[in-house]
Design a protein around this motif. Structure first.
Motif, short mmCIF file in Angstrom:
data_model
loop_
_atom_site.label_atom_id
_atom_site.label_comp_id
_atom_site.label_asym_id
_atom_site.label_seq_id
_atom_site.Cartn_x
_atom_site.Cartn_y
_atom_site.Cartn_z
N HIS A 47 3.64 -38.27 -18.67
CA HIS A 47 4.56 -37.65 -19.62
C HIS A 47 5.99 -37.41 -19.12
N VAL A 48 6.22 -37.44 -17.81
CA VAL A 48 7.55 -37.15 -17.28
C VAL A 48 8.26 -38.47 -16.98
N PRO A 49 9.36 -38.75 -17.67
CA PRO A 49 10.02 -40.06 -17.53
C PRO A 49 10.37 -40.45 -16.09
N ASP A 50 10.92 -39.53 -15.29
CA ASP A 50 11.29 -39.91 -13.93
C ASP A 50 10.15 -39.74 -12.92
N ARG A 51 9.04 -39.18 -13.37
CA ARG A 51 7.83 -38.99 -12.56
C ARG A 51 8.05 -38.16 -11.30
N ARG A 52 9.09 -37.36 -11.31
CA ARG A 52 9.34 -36.49 -10.15
C ARG A 52 8.66 -35.15 -10.35
N CYS A 53 8.11 -34.63 -9.25
CA CYS A 53 7.47 -33.32 -9.32
C CYS A 53 7.44 -32.69 -7.94
N THR A 54 7.13 -31.42 -7.94
CA THR A 54 6.88 -30.69 -6.70
C THR A 54 5.46 -30.16 -6.78
N VAL A 55 4.69 -30.42 -5.75
CA VAL A 55 3.32 -29.93 -5.67
C VAL A 55 3.27 -28.89 -4.56
N LEU A 56 2.78 -27.71 -4.91
CA LEU A 56 2.67 -26.61 -3.95
C LEU A 56 1.23 -26.15 -3.92
N LEU A 57 0.68 -26.03 -2.73
CA LEU A 57 -0.65 -25.47 -2.54
C LEU A 57 -0.50 -24.30 -1.59
N ALA A 58 -0.92 -23.12 -2.03
CA ALA A 58 -0.76 -21.91 -1.22
C ALA A 58 -2.11 -21.25 -1.00
N ARG A 59 -2.33 -20.85 0.23
CA ARG A 59 -3.54 -20.12 0.58
C ARG A 59 -3.31 -18.65 0.25
N LEU A 60 -4.24 -18.06 -0.46
CA LEU A 60 -4.18 -16.65 -0.84
C LEU A 60 -5.32 -15.90 -0.15
N THR A 61 -5.25 -14.59 -0.14
CA THR A 61 -6.36 -13.82 0.42
C THR A 61 -7.61 -13.97 -0.43
N THR A 62 -7.44 -14.34 -1.69
CA THR A 62 -8.57 -14.51 -2.60
C THR A 62 -8.96 -15.96 -2.83
N GLY A 63 -8.23 -16.91 -2.27
CA GLY A 63 -8.53 -18.32 -2.47
C GLY A 63 -7.30 -19.20 -2.36
N VAL A 64 -7.00 -19.95 -3.44
CA VAL A 64 -5.92 -20.93 -3.41
C VAL A 64 -5.16 -20.88 -4.73
N ARG A 65 -3.84 -21.05 -4.65
CA ARG A 65 -3.00 -21.23 -5.83
C ARG A 65 -2.33 -22.59 -5.70
N ALA A 66 -2.34 -23.34 -6.79
CA ALA A 66 -1.68 -24.65 -6.84
C ALA A 66 -0.64 -24.61 -7.94
N GLU A 67 0.49 -25.27 -7.70
CA GLU A 67 1.55 -25.37 -8.69
C GLU A 67 2.08 -26.80 -8.72
N VAL A 68 2.33 -27.29 -9.93
CA VAL A 68 3.00 -28.58 -10.09
C VAL A 68 4.20 -28.33 -11.01
N THR A 69 5.39 -28.57 -10.47
CA THR A 69 6.63 -28.35 -11.20
C THR A 69 7.26 -29.70 -11.51
N ASP A 70 7.74 -29.86 -12.75
CA ASP A 70 8.44 -31.09 -13.12
C ASP A 70 9.69 -30.73 -13.92
N GLY A 71 10.50 -31.71 -14.24
CA GLY A 71 11.76 -31.48 -14.93
C GLY A 71 11.68 -31.55 -16.44
N LEU A 72 10.50 -31.75 -16.99
CA LEU A 72 10.35 -31.85 -18.44
C LEU A 72 10.19 -30.44 -19.03
N PRO A 73 11.08 -30.04 -19.92
CA PRO A 73 11.02 -28.67 -20.44
C PRO A 73 9.87 -28.42 -21.42
N GLN A 74 9.32 -29.49 -21.99
CA GLN A 74 8.24 -29.33 -22.96
C GLN A 74 7.00 -28.73 -22.30
N LEU A 75 6.53 -27.61 -22.86
CA LEU A 75 5.36 -26.95 -22.31
C LEU A 75 4.10 -27.61 -22.84
#
Length: 126
Positions: A47-75
């Motif tokens: 869905h993202v025309p330029d296919r650019r993203c940032t992938v973040l994986l963070a270790r938490l005290t309760t497990g893991v949080r993952a985030e994928v950020t892209d430049g497309l404003p459509q939610l």
């Protein structure tokens, strides 16, 4: 990780996720976190025309949080009903089924971040 992703990127990213979870001794979360990250990166590829993203994986005290950020404003909007014959449209429903919580936030610069968290049943030492 700041990436430009393609069809073959998902497999490489899954291996990185698996390696981090192994290093963090959180292998019981491997299935859910790999699947969640795979679904979110696949959405960028589709869905993202330029296919650019940032992938973040963070270790938490309760497990893991993952985030994928892209430049497309459509939610992304979860489909209320999945059509059996369609090949797409199941990603957010699948994500919802395998993670403890997830959401979407608008990102600076007009994009968005789709995130999720997977909890472990035990205490994690950071």
């Amino acid at each position: 990780m700041h990436l430009t992703v393609g069809e073959h990127s998902v497999g490489h990213i899954r291996r990185i996720v698996r390696s981090l979870l192994d290093e963090w001794a959180l292998t019981e979360l491997t299935f859910s976190v790999e699947l969640g990250v795979s679904e979110l990166v696949t959405n960028v590829v589709r869905h993202v025309p330029d296919r650019r993203c940032t992938v973040l994986l963070a270790r938490l005290t309760t497990g893991v949080r993952a985030e994928v950020t892209d430049g497309l404003p459509q939610l992304p909007l979860p489909r209320m009903e999945v059509v059996q014959e369609e090949e797409s449209g199941r990603g957010l429903a699948l994500l919802d089924a395998v993670v403890d919580k997830w959401g979407v936030t608008s990102a600076a610069g007009g994009g968005k971040t789709v995130w999720f968290e997977c909890r472990t049943c035990r205490s994690v030492t950071l």
